[in-house]
Design a protein around this motif. Structure first.
Motif, PDB file in Angstrom:
ATOM      1  N   ASN A 152       0.712  -1.573   0.363  1.00  0.00           N
ATOM      2  CA  ASN A 152       0.372   0.087  -0.202  1.00  0.00           C
ATOM      3  C   ASN A 152       0.553   1.559  -0.072  1.00  0.00           C
ATOM      4  O   ASN A 152       1.266   1.266   1.841  1.00  0.00           O
ATOM      5  N   SER A 163       0.047   4.507   0.257  1.00  0.00           N
ATOM      6  CA  SER A 163      -0.031   5.207   1.768  1.00  0.00           C
ATOM      7  C   SER A 163       0.525   5.072   2.842  1.00  0.00           C
ATOM      8  O   SER A 163       0.656   5.564   4.095  1.00  0.00           O
ATOM      9  N   ASP A 164       1.295   3.789   2.947  1.00  0.00           N
ATOM     10  CA  ASP A 164       1.905   2.914   4.362  1.00  0.00           C
ATOM     11  C   ASP A 164       3.625   2.557   4.624  1.00  0.00           C
ATOM     12  O   ASP A 164       3.695   2.432   5.179  1.00  0.00           O
ATOM     13  N   ALA A 190      -3.973   7.553   5.415  1.00  0.00           N
ATOM     14  CA  ALA A 190      -1.888   6.968   5.685  1.00  0.00           C
ATOM     15  C   ALA A 190      -1.443   7.388   6.984  1.00  0.00           C
ATOM     16  O   ALA A 190      -1.613   7.635   7.465  1.00  0.00           O
ATOM     17  N   HIS A 191      -0.618   5.840   6.575  1.00  0.00           N
ATOM     18  CA  HIS A 191       0.630   5.689   7.420  1.00  0.00           C
ATOM     19  C   HIS A 191       1.935   6.082   7.103  1.00  0.00           C
ATOM     20  O   HIS A 191       3.113   5.944   8.050  1.00  0.00           O
ATOM     21  N   GLY A 192       2.225   6.280   5.657  1.00  0.00           N
ATOM     22  CA  GLY A 192       3.527   6.944   5.507  1.00  0.00           C
ATOM     23  C   GLY A 192       3.904   7.749   6.140  1.00  0.00           C
ATOM     24  O   GLY A 192       3.617   8.870   6.615  1.00  0.00           O
TER      25      GLY A 192
END
Length: 293
Positions: A3, A5-6, A35-37
């Motif tokens: 993903n 966004s991660d 998002a965790h990126g």
């Protein structure tokens, strides 16, 4: 597939291009609340890093001395250095990349880097050469912008060992950043084509400005001179390296251009209006067929 966004994105070299890549990723990939990126940045210029951190573009910043620590945490790394420095960096830090990471560069010439693959490529990370076909005559992080990539081309040069899922991930990423056409090729074709579409254009712009009678000539400009010479406001150290690194291909393109220029010159000398008219008509049709005006 991972993903986007991660992921943790690492950018080595936080000038105009590195900063613009970071901003494009922040604005188009990591903007969602889901998002965790993160974006990690390393550069010799501490002021640029501090500003990027204050602006919320970079989540973590690393001095050059701490770049190995940064690389060990990044899932996707952009190396935004001059060509020779890119190769040196890859060789020097080949054992520092996170296992399974996708690593790319943005160098304007590829043959030299790809001729040394055996010195840095290993099974630990997936190196996929790339070239974002966008930029600016301005320099430095302060002039970076996440919007400079919109509707531009991105050239990818996957290696035989490149994993298809990583190539697809790369394509997805640059599409989200605003690039609208992604071309896959190899280093030799890239350097041949770029010698014409980029390097020759900079040579011509430089020669045109150099030939100007005086610095006040722009008072008589109507837009043509300005359009043709914007890129003459050039980063001299970078483009000197690019020209010389691609010497063979660039000289070939310069010689082809000289032949075309001599042909038009001779039509004017001999006042051969019919040939000159046909030439200009053919040029117009050829340019239209190339698209993207």
């Amino acid at each position: 597939m991972k993903n986007l966004s991660d992921l943790v994105y690492g950018i080595v070299g936080f000038g105009l291009m590195g900063g613009s890549l970071a901003k494009a990723i922040r604005e188009n990939v990591l903007s969602s609340s889901c998002a965790h990126g993160s974006i990690f940045a390393s550069d010799i210029n501490s002021a640029s890093l501090t500003l990027a951190k204050e602006q919320g573009i970079a989540d973590e910043i690393f001095p050059v001395s701490g770049v190995d620590e940064m690389l060990s945490q990044c899932d996707f790394v952009f190396i935004c250095l001059y060509p020779h420095a890119t190769l040196e960096f890859l060789i020097q830090h080949k054992n520092s990349f996170k296992s399974g990471a996708v690593v790319t560069d943005i160098s304007g010439v590829k043959t030299e880097i790809c001729s040394h693959l055996d010195e840095f490529v290993s099974g630990n990370f997936d190196f996929i050469p790339g070239h974002p076909m966008a930029g600016s005559e301005k320099e430095g992080y302060v002039n970076s912008s996440g919007s400079i990539f919109k509707n531009h081309n991105y050239i990818l040069m996957p290696l035989a060992a490149s994993k298809p899922e990583n190539v697809n991930l790369f394509k997805q990423l640059v599409s989200m950043m605003g690039f609208t056409r992604i071309v896959e090729t190899d280093a030799a074709v890239h350097d041949h084509k770029i010698a014409f579409t980029s390097q020759l254009c900079h040579v011509i712009a430089g020669a045109l400005v150099s030939s100007a009678e005086d610095s006040q000539i722009t008072a008589f400009g109507g837009g043509s001179f300005e359009d043709l010479t914007r890129i003459a406001m050039i980063n001299a150290p970078l483009w000197t390296e690019l020209f010389l690194a691609n010497k063979k291909e660039l000289l070939l393109q310069i010689e082809n251009f000289e032949k075309s220029l001599d042909e038009i010159k001779n039509f004017i000398i001999t006042e051969d209006s019919d040939s000159l008219k046909r030439c200009l008509e053919n040029v117009r049709e050829k340019r239209i067929s190339m698209g993207k005006i």
